[in-house]
Design a protein around this motif. Structure first.
Motif, PDB file in Angstrom:
ATOM      1  N   TYR A   1       0.814  -1.207   0.000  1.00  0.00           N
ATOM      2  CA  TYR A   1       0.000   0.000   0.000  1.00  0.00           C
ATOM      3  C   TYR A   1       0.855   1.269   0.000  1.00  0.00           C
ATOM      4  O   TYR A   1       2.007   1.262   0.460  1.00  0.00           O
ATOM      5  CB  TYR A   1      -0.905   0.023   1.242  1.00  0.00           C
ATOM      6  CG  TYR A   1      -1.794  -1.199   1.377  1.00  0.00           C
ATOM      7  CD1 TYR A   1      -3.042  -1.245   0.775  1.00  0.00           C
ATOM      8  CD2 TYR A   1      -1.364  -2.305   2.105  1.00  0.00           C
ATOM      9  CE1 TYR A   1      -3.852  -2.365   0.905  1.00  0.00           C
ATOM     10  CE2 TYR A   1      -2.166  -3.429   2.231  1.00  0.00           C
ATOM     11  CZ  TYR A   1      -3.411  -3.457   1.630  1.00  0.00           C
ATOM     12  OH  TYR A   1      -4.209  -4.568   1.753  1.00  0.00           O
ATOM     13  N   VAL A   2       0.263   2.353  -0.491  1.00  0.00           N
ATOM     14  CA  VAL A   2       0.906   3.661  -0.437  1.00  0.00           C
ATOM     15  C   VAL A   2       1.069   4.054   1.030  1.00  0.00           C
ATOM     16  O   VAL A   2       0.118   3.991   1.811  1.00  0.00           O
ATOM     17  CB  VAL A   2       0.067   4.711  -1.188  1.00  0.00           C
ATOM     18  CG1 VAL A   2       0.576   6.122  -0.907  1.00  0.00           C
ATOM     19  CG2 VAL A   2       0.098   4.421  -2.689  1.00  0.00           C
ATOM     20  N   ARG A   3       2.285   4.490   1.397  1.00  0.00           N
ATOM     21  CA  ARG A   3       2.613   4.789   2.785  1.00  0.00           C
ATOM     22  C   ARG A   3       3.051   6.247   2.927  1.00  0.00           C
ATOM     23  O   ARG A   3       3.868   6.744   2.141  1.00  0.00           O
ATOM     24  CB  ARG A   3       3.735   3.863   3.264  1.00  0.00           C
ATOM     25  CG  ARG A   3       4.148   4.040   4.721  1.00  0.00           C
ATOM     26  CD  ARG A   3       5.342   3.149   5.025  1.00  0.00           C
ATOM     27  NE  ARG A   3       5.745   3.228   6.426  1.00  0.00           N
ATOM     28  CZ  ARG A   3       5.341   2.386   7.369  1.00  0.00           C
ATOM     29  NH1 ARG A   3       4.528   1.395   7.055  1.00  0.00           N
ATOM     30  NH2 ARG A   3       5.756   2.514   8.625  1.00  0.00           N
ATOM     31  N   ALA A   4       2.491   6.946   3.898  1.00  0.00           N
ATOM     32  CA  ALA A   4       2.855   8.343   4.142  1.00  0.00           C
ATOM     33  C   ALA A   4       4.129   8.415   4.976  1.00  0.00           C
ATOM     34  O   ALA A   4       4.297   7.667   5.944  1.00  0.00           O
ATOM     35  CB  ALA A   4       1.720   9.063   4.859  1.00  0.00           C
TER      36      ALA A   4
ATOM     37  N   GLU B   1       0.014   4.058   8.930  1.00  0.00           N
ATOM     38  CA  GLU B   1       0.636   5.041   8.027  1.00  0.00           C
ATOM     39  C   GLU B   1       0.162   4.891   6.591  1.00  0.00           C
ATOM     40  O   GLU B   1       0.412   5.764   5.756  1.00  0.00           O
ATOM     41  CB  GLU B   1       2.171   4.894   8.068  1.00  0.00           C
ATOM     42  CG  GLU B   1       2.781   5.183   9.418  1.00  0.00           C
ATOM     43  CD  GLU B   1       2.819   3.953  10.310  1.00  0.00           C
ATOM     44  OE1 GLU B   1       3.461   4.021  11.375  1.00  0.00           O
ATOM     45  OE2 GLU B   1       2.206   2.926   9.943  1.00  0.00           O
ATOM     46  N   GLU B   2      -0.527   3.783   6.300  1.00  0.00           N
ATOM     47  CA  GLU B   2      -1.015   3.512   4.949  1.00  0.00           C
ATOM     48  C   GLU B   2      -2.501   3.809   4.795  1.00  0.00           C
ATOM     49  O   GLU B   2      -3.075   3.580   3.730  1.00  0.00           O
ATOM     50  CB  GLU B   2      -0.727   2.049   4.595  1.00  0.00           C
ATOM     51  CG  GLU B   2       0.767   1.745   4.574  1.00  0.00           C
ATOM     52  CD  GLU B   2       1.090   0.257   4.592  1.00  0.00           C
ATOM     53  OE1 GLU B   2       2.229  -0.086   4.256  1.00  0.00           O
ATOM     54  OE2 GLU B   2       0.197  -0.546   4.941  1.00  0.00           O
ATOM     55  N   ILE B   3      -3.109   4.314   5.846  1.00  0.00           N
ATOM     56  CA  ILE B   3      -4.542   4.625   5.805  1.00  0.00           C
ATOM     57  C   ILE B   3      -4.745   6.103   5.491  1.00  0.00           C
ATOM     58  O   ILE B   3      -4.173   6.978   6.139  1.00  0.00           O
ATOM     59  CB  ILE B   3      -5.215   4.266   7.141  1.00  0.00           C
ATOM     60  CG1 ILE B   3      -5.093   2.768   7.409  1.00  0.00           C
ATOM     61  CG2 ILE B   3      -6.687   4.677   7.128  1.00  0.00           C
ATOM     62  CD1 ILE B   3      -5.612   2.340   8.762  1.00  0.00           C
TER      63      ILE B   3
ATOM     64  N   ASP C   1       7.739   5.493  -9.139  1.00  0.00           N
ATOM     65  CA  ASP C   1       8.965   5.633  -9.927  1.00  0.00           C
ATOM     66  C   ASP C   1       9.890   4.453  -9.624  1.00  0.00           C
ATOM     67  O   ASP C   1       9.524   3.506  -8.912  1.00  0.00           O
ATOM     68  CB  ASP C   1       9.632   6.985  -9.672  1.00  0.00           C
ATOM     69  CG  ASP C   1      10.132   7.139  -8.238  1.00  0.00           C
ATOM     70  OD1 ASP C   1      10.203   6.124  -7.501  1.00  0.00           O
ATOM     71  OD2 ASP C   1      10.450   8.282  -7.847  1.00  0.00           O
ATOM     72  N   ASP C   2      11.106   4.505 -10.132  1.00  0.00           N
ATOM     73  CA  ASP C   2      12.037   3.393  -9.979  1.00  0.00           C
ATOM     74  C   ASP C   2      12.434   3.135  -8.529  1.00  0.00           C
ATOM     75  O   ASP C   2      12.897   2.046  -8.190  1.00  0.00           O
ATOM     76  CB  ASP C   2      13.290   3.643 -10.823  1.00  0.00           C
ATOM     77  CG  ASP C   2      12.984   3.649 -12.317  1.00  0.00           C
ATOM     78  OD1 ASP C   2      11.969   3.041 -12.709  1.00  0.00           O
ATOM     79  OD2 ASP C   2      13.750   4.268 -13.087  1.00  0.00           O
ATOM     80  N   ASP C   3      12.268   4.149  -7.680  1.00  0.00           N
ATOM     81  CA  ASP C   3      12.615   4.003  -6.259  1.00  0.00           C
ATOM     82  C   ASP C   3      11.387   3.781  -5.385  1.00  0.00           C
ATOM     83  O   ASP C   3      11.455   3.937  -4.161  1.00  0.00           O
ATOM     84  CB  ASP C   3      13.365   5.250  -5.785  1.00  0.00           C
ATOM     85  CG  ASP C   3      14.693   5.431  -6.507  1.00  0.00           C
ATOM     86  OD1 ASP C   3      15.390   4.416  -6.698  1.00  0.00           O
ATOM     87  OD2 ASP C   3      15.014   6.568  -6.894  1.00  0.00           O
ATOM     88  N   ASP C   4      10.262   3.452  -6.012  1.00  0.00           N
ATOM     89  CA  ASP C   4       8.997   3.208  -5.317  1.00  0.00           C
ATOM     90  C   ASP C   4       8.429   4.447  -4.641  1.00  0.00           C
ATOM     91  O   ASP C   4       7.647   4.353  -3.687  1.00  0.00           O
ATOM     92  CB  ASP C   4       9.143   2.080  -4.283  1.00  0.00           C
ATOM     93  CG  ASP C   4       9.089   0.692  -4.926  1.00  0.00           C
ATOM     94  OD1 ASP C   4       8.672   0.615  -6.102  1.00  0.00           O
ATOM     95  OD2 ASP C   4       9.463  -0.288  -4.267  1.00  0.00           O
ATOM     96  N   ASN C   5       8.824   5.637  -5.111  1.00  0.00           N
ATOM     97  CA  ASN C   5       8.192   6.869  -4.658  1.00  0.00           C
ATOM     98  C   ASN C   5       6.896   7.062  -5.435  1.00  0.00           C
ATOM     99  O   ASN C   5       6.808   6.705  -6.616  1.00  0.00           O
ATOM    100  CB  ASN C   5       9.111   8.067  -4.879  1.00  0.00           C
ATOM    101  CG  ASN C   5      10.381   7.965  -4.051  1.00  0.00           C
ATOM    102  OD1 ASN C   5      10.328   7.731  -2.855  1.00  0.00           O
ATOM    103  ND2 ASN C   5      11.525   8.133  -4.704  1.00  0.00           N
ATOM    104  N   VAL C   6       5.887   7.633  -4.790  1.00  0.00           N
ATOM    105  CA  VAL C   6       4.583   7.818  -5.441  1.00  0.00           C
ATOM    106  C   VAL C   6       4.601   9.101  -6.264  1.00  0.00           C
ATOM    107  O   VAL C   6       4.919  10.182  -5.754  1.00  0.00           O
ATOM    108  CB  VAL C   6       3.450   7.866  -4.396  1.00  0.00           C
ATOM    109  CG1 VAL C   6       2.099   8.042  -5.081  1.00  0.00           C
ATOM    110  CG2 VAL C   6       3.457   6.590  -3.557  1.00  0.00           C
TER     111      VAL C   6
ATOM    112  N   THR D   1       5.586   6.718  -0.329  1.00  0.00           N
ATOM    113  CA  THR D   1       6.315   5.622  -0.933  1.00  0.00           C
ATOM    114  C   THR D   1       5.465   4.367  -0.848  1.00  0.00           C
ATOM    115  O   THR D   1       4.354   4.389  -0.302  1.00  0.00           O
ATOM    116  CB  THR D   1       7.664   5.411  -0.217  1.00  0.00           C
ATOM    117  OG1 THR D   1       8.428   4.450  -0.942  1.00  0.00           O
ATOM    118  CG2 THR D   1       7.458   4.938   1.214  1.00  0.00           C
ATOM    119  N   LEU D   2       5.986   3.269  -1.377  1.00  0.00           N
ATOM    120  CA  LEU D   2       5.270   2.004  -1.298  1.00  0.00           C
ATOM    121  C   LEU D   2       5.706   1.278  -0.036  1.00  0.00           C
ATOM    122  O   LEU D   2       6.897   1.093   0.218  1.00  0.00           O
ATOM    123  CB  LEU D   2       5.560   1.146  -2.529  1.00  0.00           C
ATOM    124  CG  LEU D   2       4.704  -0.123  -2.680  1.00  0.00           C
ATOM    125  CD1 LEU D   2       3.245   0.247  -2.920  1.00  0.00           C
ATOM    126  CD2 LEU D   2       5.226  -0.981  -3.827  1.00  0.00           C
TER     127      LEU D   2
END
Length: 257
Positions: free
Chosen positions: A69-72, A93-95, A159-164, A79-80
């Motif tokens: 999940y997307v994480r803040a 943190e993913e909610i 992206d390649d670094d798992d950033n959203v 990030t993922l």
């Protein structure tokens, strides 16, 4: 992660063998009597998959792939998150919180009480205190798939670094997400009942009078006869005819001469 302290995050029926003797009658039990089980939701900690815009309200989590999940982050970026085991839901943190804006768009708020937006470089950040044009997102449902479009008309991805980020003008497989919710689905028993027929029989009669009366002298004319006939008419299935007859006797209905 003390900021996240504020985040509020039957027996299985299997098909058996054919019965013999007296128990054979159970073979004809209606299929709809067997409770439906959302196996996908069970595998995700009872977080069910949104399939339409109306599902997106309250606590949600954005899933890329399976069980991730997307994480803040505390710096306002996203990030993922790490993969979860089957049966586990998203971490605090993913909610996120989905806030509908209109019939097509919504805003998303992180556990840090900041709204998500897309920056000029395409990075997704959560640093806004209020909802503006840049904080609006549009879920696009098509053929059972979902992509999330930002205010820059680009779709959410990694992206390649798992950033959203949101920098793809066209949605492809890498932009496909699942938005999951734990909000209880409300069933409105009056959803298919016309507005005029909601309430007591006395209120229903008033509703139809308001709808059809000519109101030439701005006075509502309600038939003074005993309303028990309405109870009988409802049982007999002739409620509409009886209501019309009661209005016609008052010579005020636009469809009665």
């Amino acid at each position: 992660m003390s900021e996240y302290d504020k985040v509020r995050p039957g027996k299985l029926v299997l098909k058996g063998e054919k019965q013999k003797g007296k128990k054979r009658k159970h073979k004809h039990k209606k299929q709809e009597d067997v409770p439906k089980i959302d196996q996908d939701a069970i595998e995700h900690g009872n977080w069910w998959k949104a399939t339409k815009f109306d599902d997106l309200n309250g606590a949600v989590a954005i899933e890329f792939g399976k069980h991730t999940y997307v994480r803040a982050l505390d710096n306002g970026l996203f990030t993922l998150g790490a993969p979860h085991d089957e049966g586990d839901g998203p971490a605090p943190e993913e909610i996120l919180t989905a806030v509908p804006i209109n019939e097509r768009q919504l805003a998303l708020k992180s556990g840090y009480n900041k709204y998500l937006r897309v920056e000029k470089d395409g990075k997704v950040t959560g640093r806004s205190d209020a909802i503006g044009a840049m904080e609006q997102w549009e879920p696009v449902f098509q053929e059972g798939k979902l992509a999330l479009q930002g205010s820059n008309e680009c779709f959410l991805s990694l992206d390649d670094d798992d950033n959203v980020v949101a920098d793809d003008k066209k949605a492809s497989e890498k932009n496909m997400v699942q938005i999951r919710s734990q909000t209880t689905k409300e069933v409105n028993p009056m959803k298919d009942v016309p507005v005029e027929e909601q309430g007591s029989l006395a209120q229903i009669e008033v509703n139809y009078i308001k709808k059809f009366q000519k109101f030439q002298d701005k006075r509502m004319r309600i038939n003074p006869n005993d309303k028990k006939e309405l109870d009988k008419a409802k049982v007999d299935g002739t409620l509409h005819e009886t209501l019309l007859d009661r209005r016609s006797k008052m010579k005020a209905d636009r469809y009665c001469k």
